[in-house]
Write a protein that holds these residues in place. Sequence first.
Motif, PDB file in Angstrom:
ATOM      1  N   LEU A 185     -23.439 115.125 -30.089  1.00 27.88           N
ATOM      2  CA  LEU A 185     -22.756 116.093 -30.939  1.00 27.88           C
ATOM      3  C   LEU A 185     -22.672 117.449 -30.249  1.00 27.88           C
ATOM      4  CD1 LEU A 185     -21.521 116.932 -33.655  1.00 27.88           C
ATOM      5  CD2 LEU A 185     -23.844 117.289 -34.519  1.00 27.88           C
ATOM      6  N   SER A 186     -23.778 117.856 -29.649  1.00 35.87           N
ATOM      7  CA  SER A 186     -23.817 119.134 -28.931  1.00 35.87           C
ATOM      8  C   SER A 186     -22.838 119.138 -27.757  1.00 35.87           C
ATOM      9  CB  SER A 186     -25.234 119.406 -28.432  1.00 35.87           C
ATOM     10  OG  SER A 186     -25.296 120.599 -27.688  1.00 35.87           O
ATOM     11  N   LYS A 187     -22.843 118.071 -26.987  1.00 37.97           N
ATOM     12  CA  LYS A 187     -21.945 117.989 -25.827  1.00 37.97           C
ATOM     13  C   LYS A 187     -20.474 117.991 -26.264  1.00 37.97           C
ATOM     14  CE  LYS A 187     -25.210 115.500 -22.861  1.00 37.97           C
ATOM     15  NZ  LYS A 187     -25.501 114.205 -22.185  1.00 37.97           N
ATOM     16  N   GLY A 188     -20.182 117.297 -27.362  1.00 39.70           N
ATOM     17  CA  GLY A 188     -18.811 117.255 -27.863  1.00 39.70           C
ATOM     18  C   GLY A 188     -18.310 118.623 -28.289  1.00 39.70           C
ATOM     19  N   LEU A 189     -19.161 119.361 -28.994  1.00 39.75           N
ATOM     20  CA  LEU A 189     -18.778 120.711 -29.427  1.00 39.75           C
ATOM     21  C   LEU A 189     -18.513 121.617 -28.227  1.00 39.75           C
ATOM     22  CD1 LEU A 189     -21.312 121.253 -32.347  1.00 39.75           C
ATOM     23  CD2 LEU A 189     -18.815 121.201 -32.558  1.00 39.75           C
ATOM     24  N   MET A 190     -19.431 121.594 -27.249  1.00 39.09           N
ATOM     25  CA  MET A 190     -19.278 122.470 -26.095  1.00 39.09           C
ATOM     26  C   MET A 190     -18.031 122.117 -25.290  1.00 39.09           C
ATOM     27  SD  MET A 190     -23.197 123.184 -24.802  1.00 39.09           S
ATOM     28  CE  MET A 190     -23.671 121.465 -24.635  1.00 39.09           C
ATOM     29  N   ALA A 191     -17.748 120.828 -25.160  1.00 41.53           N
ATOM     30  CA  ALA A 191     -16.546 120.403 -24.437  1.00 41.53           C
ATOM     31  C   ALA A 191     -15.284 120.836 -25.189  1.00 41.53           C
ATOM     32  CB  ALA A 191     -16.564 118.888 -24.250  1.00 41.53           C
ATOM     33  N   ARG A 192     -15.327 120.760 -26.508  1.00 39.82           N
ATOM     34  CA  ARG A 192     -14.188 121.194 -27.325  1.00 39.82           C
ATOM     35  C   ARG A 192     -13.930 122.679 -27.133  1.00 39.82           C
ATOM     36  NH1 ARG A 192     -13.133 119.899 -33.687  1.00 39.82           N
ATOM     37  NH2 ARG A 192     -11.429 121.384 -34.040  1.00 39.82           N
ATOM     38  N   TRP A 193     -14.973 123.471 -27.169  1.00 40.20           N
ATOM     39  CA  TRP A 193     -14.816 124.922 -27.017  1.00 40.20           C
ATOM     40  C   TRP A 193     -14.357 125.289 -25.609  1.00 40.20           C
ATOM     41  CZ3 TRP A 193     -20.281 125.569 -29.531  1.00 40.20           C
ATOM     42  CH2 TRP A 193     -20.176 125.295 -30.899  1.00 40.20           C
ATOM     43  N   ASP A 194     -14.827 124.549 -24.620  1.00 36.56           N
ATOM     44  CA  ASP A 194     -14.393 124.799 -23.241  1.00 36.56           C
ATOM     45  C   ASP A 194     -12.891 124.539 -23.093  1.00 36.56           C
ATOM     46  OD1 ASP A 194     -16.915 125.523 -22.426  1.00 36.56           O
ATOM     47  OD2 ASP A 194     -17.432 123.545 -21.603  1.00 36.56           O
ATOM     48  N   LYS A 195     -12.425 123.471 -23.719  1.00 33.36           N
ATOM     49  CA  LYS A 195     -11.001 123.151 -23.651  1.00 33.36           C
ATOM     50  C   LYS A 195     -10.170 124.221 -24.372  1.00 33.36           C
ATOM     51  CE  LYS A 195      -9.186 120.295 -22.032  1.00 33.36           C
ATOM     52  NZ  LYS A 195      -8.442 120.184 -20.745  1.00 33.36           N
ATOM     53  N   ASN A 196     -10.669 124.705 -25.499  1.00 33.76           N
ATOM     54  CA  ASN A 196      -9.975 125.769 -26.214  1.00 33.76           C
ATOM     55  C   ASN A 196      -9.897 127.034 -25.351  1.00 33.76           C
ATOM     56  OD1 ASN A 196      -8.879 126.958 -28.804  1.00 33.76           O
ATOM     57  ND2 ASN A 196     -10.654 128.286 -28.497  1.00 33.76           N
TER      58      ASN A 196
END
Length: 416
Positions: A185-196
């Motif tokens: 969950l943590s990795k998914g959130l951080m990857a999402r924010w990086d893409k944004n």
Amino acid sequence: MQGQNFVHYIQSLTHENGSDLRIFCFRNQFVSTLASSEANDEGDNKTVPTDLTNESKTESENAKKPANKKTGIIVAGVICAIAIIAVVAFFVTKNSRDYAKAQELLNNRNYVEAEAIFAELGDYEDSAELVNECKYQEGNVAFTSENFEEALKIFEGIQDYNDSEDWVEKCNYELTVDGKFMRALSKGLMARWDKNDEYEENGEVGEDPDRYREFCQIELDQVEQFYDQTFDNTELQDDARQYIDYLKEAQEATKQYTVNYSAYSDKWGKVYANRTILLQKMISEYGLTVDEEHQDTLDDLMVDAEAVAANNKVKADVAEMCQSFEITVKKDEWGYKTFGLKMKNTTDLTFEYFYVDANVVDAKGSIITTGSGGNLESWKPGVEANADFWIDDQDVELDNYNVEFTPHYSSGSYYE
């Protein structure tokens, strides 16, 4: 007997007795000694015969050799003594030097090498304690690298040192489905924010359903695998599945963007609010964390969560208030009924305006007819109010049906 007469005497003996070697040697030695003695006694500067002079030099050199030999022995002895002292000093200070080297390795985070040296030092100083410190740090490195099995093995070996027992518990948790999901969950959130952030750096901002779908998919790639897995914590299992469902619902909402923007906006907004609230629970109850680089983003999201939670509470309070509303018949003349709506503000809000729409539904939830109530202004907490209420189908007997109210209001930053 004078010296020279004695010499002549000896020489005559030599001639008389032939080449007697012993007499010859005695003669030469005696002559040399006598000559030297006479020279000293008379104090004259007469020249000594060459053969006697050479013999004298030889005897002098031979006299010096024992002294030189003695000096050499002394020098050699001193050198040996220095060498022995150096060797002894080397071995005596070896532990001290090894300890200092190990300390330097420990400070430079070369834990494995430092541990090996401290282990060899045994009981020297606090080496035994520092062996555990090195292992402790090795365990932390393994844990940070997500090598939890190795970290568990290390911490189990030093459970009595520092807080290693707590780290054993952490390692065991990270190896469970619960721990694996929280990391995903943590990795998914951080990857999402990086893409944004990547899109924003390229000047791509604003609403875009394609980007929103991509953001949701980035998270799903990390967490969707856990949907059918069994967690130790059944509540977390339910919340994990709910979170995955929210991501899928958000993706579905984006499909309405060009077809029915109102439907998209309503659905996306609700899913975002629910997902944000659930993330807040993931933090407070399940220990969700992100790295330092992404902490500000998570903090901002939690501010949104607080606002969403407050807004949801207002909605819940208003919905509960609406359930207490009563519809009354004010007049029934010439086949036309006039209705009234009796209300009380049971919330802690002051409404700038407030009115309701209503659906009259049967037991199956089917809408029979609709209605609406008059507008109230500056409606304060605890105040009772009466407003007119209109119903579209006058022939409907309200006692046979349920009335569901949809409130419309404004109170500060809250509105519906």
